[in-house]
Design a protein around this motif. Structure first.
Motif, PDB file in Angstrom:
ATOM      1  N   ASP A 184       0.816  -1.209   0.000  1.00  0.00           N
ATOM      2  CA  ASP A 184       0.000   0.000   0.000  1.00  0.00           C
ATOM      3  C   ASP A 184       0.851   1.262   0.000  1.00  0.00           C
ATOM      4  O   ASP A 184       0.416   2.315  -0.465  1.00  0.00           O
ATOM      5  CB  ASP A 184      -0.912   0.018   1.229  1.00  0.00           C
ATOM      6  CG  ASP A 184      -1.837  -1.194   1.268  1.00  0.00           C
ATOM      7  OD1 ASP A 184      -2.139  -1.730   0.187  1.00  0.00           O
ATOM      8  OD2 ASP A 184      -2.228  -1.598   2.373  1.00  0.00           O
ATOM      9  N   LYS A 185       2.070   1.178   0.521  1.00  0.00           N
ATOM     10  CA  LYS A 185       2.902   2.369   0.724  1.00  0.00           C
ATOM     11  C   LYS A 185       3.759   2.701  -0.489  1.00  0.00           C
ATOM     12  O   LYS A 185       4.203   3.847  -0.661  1.00  0.00           O
ATOM     13  CB  LYS A 185       3.800   2.128   1.943  1.00  0.00           C
ATOM     14  CG  LYS A 185       4.214   3.378   2.704  1.00  0.00           C
ATOM     15  CD  LYS A 185       3.083   3.946   3.531  1.00  0.00           C
ATOM     16  CE  LYS A 185       3.563   5.086   4.413  1.00  0.00           C
ATOM     17  NZ  LYS A 185       4.252   4.622   5.612  1.00  0.00           N
ATOM     18  N   GLY A 186       4.066   1.706  -1.333  1.00  0.00           N
ATOM     19  CA  GLY A 186       4.910   1.946  -2.495  1.00  0.00           C
ATOM     20  C   GLY A 186       6.264   1.269  -2.369  1.00  0.00           C
ATOM     21  O   GLY A 186       6.605   0.682  -1.333  1.00  0.00           O
ATOM     22  N   VAL A 187       7.047   1.344  -3.440  1.00  0.00           N
ATOM     23  CA  VAL A 187       8.354   0.699  -3.469  1.00  0.00           C
ATOM     24  C   VAL A 187       9.406   1.682  -3.979  1.00  0.00           C
ATOM     25  O   VAL A 187       9.123   2.551  -4.808  1.00  0.00           O
ATOM     26  CB  VAL A 187       8.364  -0.565  -4.367  1.00  0.00           C
ATOM     27  CG1 VAL A 187       7.419  -1.605  -3.842  1.00  0.00           C
ATOM     28  CG2 VAL A 187       8.042  -0.217  -5.810  1.00  0.00           C
ATOM     29  N   VAL A 188      10.621   1.531  -3.470  1.00  0.00           N
ATOM     30  CA  VAL A 188      11.787   2.249  -3.994  1.00  0.00           C
ATOM     31  C   VAL A 188      12.741   1.208  -4.563  1.00  0.00           C
ATOM     32  O   VAL A 188      13.137   0.271  -3.866  1.00  0.00           O
ATOM     33  CB  VAL A 188      12.487   3.078  -2.899  1.00  0.00           C
ATOM     34  CG1 VAL A 188      13.752   3.724  -3.460  1.00  0.00           C
ATOM     35  CG2 VAL A 188      11.550   4.139  -2.354  1.00  0.00           C
TER      36      VAL A 188
ATOM     37  N   ALA B 107       6.034   3.785  -7.478  1.00  0.00           N
ATOM     38  CA  ALA B 107       7.288   3.077  -7.721  1.00  0.00           C
ATOM     39  C   ALA B 107       8.359   4.116  -8.053  1.00  0.00           C
ATOM     40  O   ALA B 107       8.278   4.787  -9.069  1.00  0.00           O
ATOM     41  CB  ALA B 107       7.137   2.080  -8.872  1.00  0.00           C
ATOM     42  N   LYS B 108       9.332   4.258  -7.174  1.00  0.00           N
ATOM     43  CA  LYS B 108      10.407   5.233  -7.345  1.00  0.00           C
ATOM     44  C   LYS B 108      11.698   4.509  -7.725  1.00  0.00           C
ATOM     45  O   LYS B 108      11.889   3.343  -7.397  1.00  0.00           O
ATOM     46  CB  LYS B 108      10.621   6.034  -6.058  1.00  0.00           C
ATOM     47  CG  LYS B 108       9.365   6.745  -5.542  1.00  0.00           C
ATOM     48  CD  LYS B 108       8.944   7.890  -6.437  1.00  0.00           C
ATOM     49  CE  LYS B 108       7.805   8.673  -5.817  1.00  0.00           C
ATOM     50  NZ  LYS B 108       7.367   9.803  -6.668  1.00  0.00           N
ATOM     51  N   PHE B 109      12.600   5.243  -8.383  1.00  0.00           N
ATOM     52  CA  PHE B 109      13.805   4.628  -8.960  1.00  0.00           C
ATOM     53  C   PHE B 109      15.013   5.472  -8.580  1.00  0.00           C
ATOM     54  O   PHE B 109      15.008   6.689  -8.779  1.00  0.00           O
ATOM     55  CB  PHE B 109      13.659   4.570 -10.478  1.00  0.00           C
ATOM     56  CG  PHE B 109      14.586   3.619 -11.179  1.00  0.00           C
ATOM     57  CD1 PHE B 109      14.241   2.296 -11.348  1.00  0.00           C
ATOM     58  CD2 PHE B 109      15.803   4.052 -11.684  1.00  0.00           C
ATOM     59  CE1 PHE B 109      15.075   1.414 -12.008  1.00  0.00           C
ATOM     60  CE2 PHE B 109      16.649   3.179 -12.351  1.00  0.00           C
ATOM     61  CZ  PHE B 109      16.282   1.849 -12.510  1.00  0.00           C
TER      62      PHE B 109
END
Length: 598
Positions: free
Chosen positions: A99-103, A134-136
């Protein structure tokens, strides 16, 4: 020196999975998707930001050894010194998403950046409602790669990446938001520098034993973690009290125009620079020697007027069994920095000191240094790039013409293969023509199967991206897949209603090129496929015919360009100038576009 070419293994092919299964036996909180070589937390808190990393194997404990409470959620592993493909990475995202997202954190190597980036973009194309979660982050900390040499490709990612994992993972474990975790990840990545040194290169299991690379009296400074050569050699091998100051000069310099990467204030500053020191074993250095290296590095920093706040020492990121080590400095923030959004040094240190339940993270004292006198093997699940029910279905303005254009382009690539192969035998590694032919042949099969249709251009473009990844592979496959994944996103974001018209295609192509630019530093004129793509986008306002002519001219002009990136960057420049061979990748783009126009 002799290179150790004997290894303990069952077979070279099974070594990576065997090792990952052993890691899961060691750490029961882990699970393994063996088919995709993804190690992940079996039970994870969906309310906390997930961190995903990965890359080639052979760097253990990086990357899988840092999966656990307090650092990473999942790690995607390739073969030895080879990036995992995007399908594996997508599986890793599926296993870690919450739910919070991914890096997603990757070392700056072309294969890793392209394949992890491709997976992120495909994920965004298939799940547009989750695209912003989704961050990179790309980590490049090697100070041995000078600014001129790395102008296009950037610095390599080395052991400093582990500090990025630890600090970002600790903040995520505290329950921080996605933006907060992403921000601190980027900040730490911008403040680290690493320099490596080796007595010899390493041997990759399953390959023929090579001749010794260094003489018994030589040492090499600036070596990478994939047997890449360094920037200079010394002979005879100097004692540590002479070697360490030379390495620290690479890290601390504020006057070297090529290697002054970090904003150190210098020895005469009223406020001393404060750092975290990481001494990393590249695989074949004894603990006895490593202790002496820690002593000399700490003393050398003190002599340079640098205050060491933490010291970490051990095996964090190896190059198999390379007899060598690397030094990493994390430059801590100072009140004098006066930069908005800069974290406090106390915050960085507390995150570094937070406990981590992972086998790869070594003990640290959590204080300034003293003065100097059950495993679970998951079932294989497909993660192929296929359109989902969440994608927007947009018909082509003329569905039959859309399919005919695709078939013309594929046929043209197949017919042009011998010429592109001839070009690449001179300007590259000889496989470009066959790679493009394989992709074109597979796309034609998708057309015949009905998966590519003029009634759903978004789904068709996603299918083409999947074909490029699976059937082409390598750098070319990743580049094409990222472009087509971006094209699918552009079509969905720019669409209003009705069929895909020329205006929508133009805006989507522009969007796709910008996505591609997120993962490659190549810019025209660069003697790569971005030259014709950029020319196409720049001239789309004049109409498609004029834009294609401009792209074709840009592809032809690559024959007279110096290679700044891509396959030709490794070819001796005089030969390219003499042969006047256009870039094979650019020629492939020209072939596709001219067939579309026809």
């Amino acid at each position: 020196m002799s290179v150790q070419s004997k290894h303990f293994l069952n077979t070279p092919e099974s070594l990576v999975v065997d090792s990952l299964e052993g890691l899961c036996a060691l750490n029961p909180q882990l699970a393994l998707d063996a088919a995709n070589k993804v190690v992940y937390l079996a039970k994870r808190d969906p309310s906390k930001v997930a961190l995903i990393c990965g890359g080639g194997s052979g760097h253990e404990p990086a990357h899988a050894g840092f999966v656990g409470e307090g650092i990473l959620t999942a790690a995607v592993c390739g073969s030895v010194f080879a990036s995992p493909n995007a399908s594996q990475v997508r599986r890793g995202i599926q296993l870690a998403e919450n739910d919070k997202g991914v890096v997603i954190i990757v070392k700056n190597y072309t294969g890793d950046v392209l394949n992890f980036g491709l997976a992120k973009e495909q994920y965004a194309a298939q799940h547009p409602d989750k695209a912003d979660r989704a961050k990179f982050v790309i980590v490049g900390d090697d100070v041995a790669v000078g600014k001129t040499q790395g102008k296009i490709v950037g610095r390599r990612g080395l052991a400093g990446t582990v500090l990025v994992y630890k600090i970002a993972g600790a903040l995520a474990n505290r329950g921080a938001s996605l933006d907060e975790v992403h921000s601190i990840t980027q900040w730490v990545a911008s403040r680290i520098g690493t320099i490596g040194v080796g007595l010899e290169h390493c041997h990759v299991p399953g390959t023929a034993a090579g001749d010794s690379h260094l003489s018994p009296s030589e040492i090499e400074i600036g070596m990478g973690i994939h047997n890449e050569p360094g920037n200079r050699r010394l002979s005879p091998v100097p004692p540590l009290n002479e070697l360490i100051p030379q390495l620290l000069e690479h890290l601390l310099s504020t006057t070297d125009p090529e290697r002054s990467f970090l904003p150190f204030k210098g020895k005469n500053s009223e406020v001393p620079d404060k750092v975290v020191l990481l001494v990393n074993n590249l695989g074949g250095t004894s603990e006895l020697e490593l202790g002496a290296i820690v002593k000399e590095a700490t003393k050398g920093l003190h002599d340079a007027g640098v205050q060491v706040e933490r010291v970490l020492s051990g095996t964090f990121m190896t190059s198999l069994n390379m007899p060598g080590f690397s030094l990493t400095l994390l430059l801590l923030p100072s009140p004098a920095d006066n930069v908005p959004s800069t974290p406090e040094a106390a915050t960085i240190l507390s995150l570094l000191d937070d406990s981590a339940n992972t086998p790869g993270w070594r003990w640290s004292s959590g204080s300034t240094p003293g003065s100097i006198s059950q495993s679970s093997v998951g079932k294989t699940e497909s993660s192929a790039a296929v359109p989902s029910s969440e994608t927007t279905k947009i018909p082509a303005a003329d569905p039959s013409a859309f399919l005919e254009a695709i078939k013309r382009s594929c046929t043209a690539l197949i017919n042009e293969e011998p010429e592109i192969t001839r070009m690449d035998n001179i300007a590259g590694d000889g496989d470009c023509g066959l790679t493009l032919k394989a992709g074109a042949t597979a796309v034609l099969k998708e057309v015949e199967s009905g998966r590519i249709t003029g009634h759903d251009v978004v789904g068709s473009v996603i299918a083409i991206a999947g074909v490029a990844e699976e059937q082409m592979g390598g750098t070319s496959g990743a580049l094409y897949s990222i472009f087509f994944s971006g094209l699918a996103q552009g079509l969905q974001q720019k669409s209003s209603s009705g069929p895909a018209d020329a205006t929508l295609w133009a805006s989507a192509v522009t969007y796709a090129l910008q996505k591609l630019y997120s993962y490659t530093r190549a810019r025209p004129p660069s003697r790569t496929l971005v030259d014709p793509l950029d020319a196409l986008v720049s001239e789309l306002g004049t109409g498609f015919e004029g834009a294609v002519k401009a792209a074709a001219a840009a592809a032809l002009n690559t024959r007279d360009l110096a290679a700044k990136a891509g396959r030709s960057a490794y070819v001796e420049g005089d030969r390219l100038r003499t042969e006047r061979i256009p870039d094979p990748g650019a020629w492939g783009v020209k072939t596709i576009l001219e067939a579309l126009l026809a």
